[in-house]
Scaffold this active site. Structure first.
Site, PDB file in Angstrom:
ATOM      1  N   GLU B 196      -7.516   9.989   5.050  1.00  0.00           N
ATOM      2  CA  GLU B 196      -7.676   9.139   6.225  1.00  0.00           C
ATOM      3  C   GLU B 196      -6.788   9.617   7.370  1.00  0.00           C
ATOM      4  OE1 GLU B 196      -7.433   4.945   5.601  1.00  0.00           O
ATOM      5  OE2 GLU B 196      -8.123   5.045   3.522  1.00  0.00           O
ATOM      6  N   ASP B 228      -4.636   7.192   1.058  1.00  0.00           N
ATOM      7  CA  ASP B 228      -4.634   5.849   0.486  1.00  0.00           C
ATOM      8  C   ASP B 228      -5.031   5.954  -0.987  1.00  0.00           C
ATOM      9  OD1 ASP B 228      -4.364   3.059   0.651  1.00  0.00           O
ATOM     10  OD2 ASP B 228      -6.530   2.818   0.850  1.00  0.00           O
ATOM     11  N   GLN B 235      -9.586  -1.251  -9.262  1.00  0.00           N
ATOM     12  CA  GLN B 235     -10.257  -1.819  -8.086  1.00  0.00           C
ATOM     13  C   GLN B 235     -11.607  -2.446  -8.444  1.00  0.00           C
ATOM     14  OE1 GLN B 235     -10.751   1.176  -5.036  1.00  0.00           O
ATOM     15  NE2 GLN B 235     -11.970  -0.141  -3.712  1.00  0.00           N
ATOM     16  N   LYS B 248      -5.038  -0.467  -4.894  1.00  0.00           N
ATOM     17  CA  LYS B 248      -4.571   0.264  -3.708  1.00  0.00           C
ATOM     18  C   LYS B 248      -3.080   0.112  -3.457  1.00  0.00           C
ATOM     19  CE  LYS B 248      -8.774   1.022  -1.772  1.00  0.00           C
ATOM     20  NZ  LYS B 248      -9.232   2.286  -1.179  1.00  0.00           N
ATOM     21  N   THR B 252       0.741   4.328  -0.695  1.00  0.00           N
ATOM     22  CA  THR B 252      -0.002   4.947   0.391  1.00  0.00           C
ATOM     23  C   THR B 252       0.930   5.985   0.999  1.00  0.00           C
ATOM     24  OG1 THR B 252      -1.142   2.857   0.851  1.00  0.00           O
ATOM     25  CG2 THR B 252      -1.206   4.531   2.582  1.00  0.00           C
TER      26      THR B 252
END
Lengths: 408, 408
Positions: B196, B228, B235, B248, B252
């Site tokens: 990202e 991430d 999940q 998550k 990060t």
């Protein structure tokens, strides 16, 4: 002994020396100087000044503009400071020193007493989750298959957690009724409350190291009431597949007072029986202390009680939530705040949201000022609560107050 | 001019004076003293010391252990400081002052250069969302009905945002295959990446006041690469109905370097054509500057390139995400960080997650070290990226590196 001392409390005062919640205040003559305070009856004790006057070893920890240093100091310090404070407000010999350091509540301004690190919100009431599931997934099971295996939660916006008394600007956003061809934009027409209990983390943890169920009291400093304001129309359109975002992030209100865990020892209660065996990291069947808290909330709109949500009915406990939140190795920081999720009991009058009380607007509730489905501009919502204290006393939690003002 | 000056960069160096990203470093002899640094070639300039040596009015802003004071100083300060820095590293008369303040990159330790306030993650690549939808909702539409009307996002855990180079402890948690009767607990067996671009907020905004699309550059200071990390099995079991949480929140990773927006003026590009008319607060058809950025990412696993996600293909722009995130009145704080969501282009080799590259583990990818579906312990993932700069230059973004270590 002085007459009419602020320390001579009325029989049954829920903010007696068995409570002693912490806050942060300023006075009119020094509006920039934030000070740590402890509530006693209708007064706030300047904790830093008291510690200084009495030569306490905690003077530095208490002469702070925020609760965070005390939060970070750990459980032994929490216990020792509380013991000292209890002595200061109860031992007659301290009266002459303490009384001049008491400010009437209506003469001070209260502030958010800590800096929020991360904010997490759970979904731990079976009654609430069942009601919501029935409304929004009428053709499926009310509870999702994971619900009784783990405490469902998600991260909220820490930067919009505000202290009780802060106005709530009605949020604008997209909404779309199933029958509309495209979304429309405007002020939310389904502005709601969520009556919750919040838990404030003091002691941090290390990245990669889960916090065990039994270490709850090492990490959690205390409790607050919490109103997780929710725009149901914005939420309904946005939340699939990644969960609530703008429907919640505009504001979350918390009490100005943080009640230490120790004050709630007598309020401990067993959570409901579990329908499924829990995985070991969540299994509290053999816990030393029951994980629930018998906190009794009242929701008032414009001065009229509309619900009495019983926190003792929550399926998941705060200790389970903490263990779950960290089981993947996520670390805790001082100032992390997590909400229980909306507190709703089995009875209609025990539901902690207008969504449930009005069944998504179908059944208006009657108030002296008129019918309500969701909140109108000008409405003021107040959450109050108490829990059983030692020897038949009541422990009051600081109220959470908020008034709706029109969209900007 | 000195010979072999660190300021004499190789032709085409992506960290030339047209880039000048900010970071925070320590040196071995003063491991506790964090200092603001600016990257130039393979060196870091001690920005506070340079400002002091040159009598700059920004000496106080730059002699800081964190980027936050500069972030909070606002756009005019960002521009003026950048102009000063550019002069310091390009005007020959400054060389004698500047050269002694340059530290080789391999002689310093880099730290997370800002304190993260709130962390939000979006879901803005149509190709990524379509791939995920096809895998997980094979019988429905790949995109949810809201997807092209609003940039879907959710809050992540700010406290577990770490700097490039930090190991990733494999998270444990619950998972349940559809065929299993009950969930099992253990280390994730579907540990994944999400490539990202992150955007870092400098100038805060007021509660109750949305930030307009056109005010993006007043609030956003710069860009970072962002990984991430995601545990797909955790999940999948947890995310209905309130979104991703433990899948998550364990970690990060972001670059050690923040690239100022100004360095990416030449990388601006128009986003893809919109399939639906957008509501006015998101409508960028008449925007002065195109909202996309032509950032070209490379994903490497154990030194081998596995994907080249093109950021220019993102459906939603960072300006739209900022406008959406605040349209409900949610305020911004200095240090707010938001991720674009996984960057995936239309081609197979442009997908920014192993979930998509291996189609949820069905099609292993071949690496020199063996086949991979998801990440193995010991694997090292590196994201790198560049964007077009002025006059045919390239602007490098700081890499994001992370190695998987076994569950604790």
């Amino acid at each position: 002994m002085s007459e009419h001392s602020p320390l001579d409390l009325a029989e049954g005062d829920p903010f007696g020396p068995h409570n002693l919640p912490y806050g942060v205040f300023t006075t009119a003559d020094e509006p920039e100087r934030r000070r740590l305070g402890v509530r006693i009856g209708g007064y706030v004790l300047d904790a830093g000044a008291a510690a200084h006057a009495l030569g306490s070893p905690y003077a530095t920890l208490l002469a702070q503009p925020s609760l965070n240093p005390l939060l970070a100091a750990g459980r032994t310090a929490w216990r020792d400071v509380r013991r000292a404070l209890t002595a200061w407000v109860t031992v007659p010999a301290h009266r002459a020193d303490i009384e001049p350091l008491l400010h009437p509540l209506d003469a001070v301004t209260l502030h958010l007493p800590y800096e929020v690190a991360d904010y997490v919100d759970f979904y731990a009431s079976e009654h609430h989750a069942t009601n919501v599931g029935r409304m929004f997934r009428p053709d499926g099971d009310a509870l999702t298959p994971n619900w009784k295996h783990l405490p469902i939660g998600y991260h909220g916006r820490a930067g919009t957690v505000v202290v009780s008394g802060t106005d709530v600007v009605r949020p604008s956003g997209q909404r779309k009724a199933p029958t509309d061809a495209a979304p429309v934009f405007g002020p939310s027409v389904k502005l709601d409350i969520e009556a919750e209990v919040g838990f404030l983390v003091g002691t941090p943890s290390e990245l990669g190291r889960p916090v065990a169920l039994g270490d709850f009291q090492e990490h959690v400093f205390g409790l607050t009431l919490l109103n997780d304001w929710s725009a149901r129309d914005i939420q309904a359109w946005e939340y699939v597949p990644l969960g609530p975002f703008l429907g919640k992030s505009f504001q979350t209100s918390v009490s100005a007072w943080v009640t230490p865990l120790e004050a709630l020892d007598a309020a401990r209660t067993a959570p409901p029986a579990r329908d499924f065996p829990l995985l070991p990291y969540l299994d509290d069947a053999a816990a030393e202390e029951p994980g629930g808290f018998d906190v009794r909330i009242t929701v008032e709109i414009n001065g009229e009680a509309v619900a009495e949500p019983p926190f003792s009915t929550m399926y998941w406990t705060a200790a389970q939530q903490l263990a779950h939140m960290t089981v993947n190795g996520a670390s805790l920081r001082t100032g992390d705040l997590y909400g229980s999720g909306t507190v709703s009991g089995p009875e209609v009058g025990q539901r902690g949201s207008l969504l449930e009380l009005t069944w998504n607007g179908r059944d208006a509730i009657e108030l002296a000022g008129g019918k309500r489905t969701f909140l109108e501009d000008g409405d003021e919502v107040v959450l109050t609560a108490w829990a059983p204290g030692p020897d038949g006393t009541r422990v009051g939690l600081g109220e959470v107050r908020g008034r709706i003002v029109p969209s900007a």
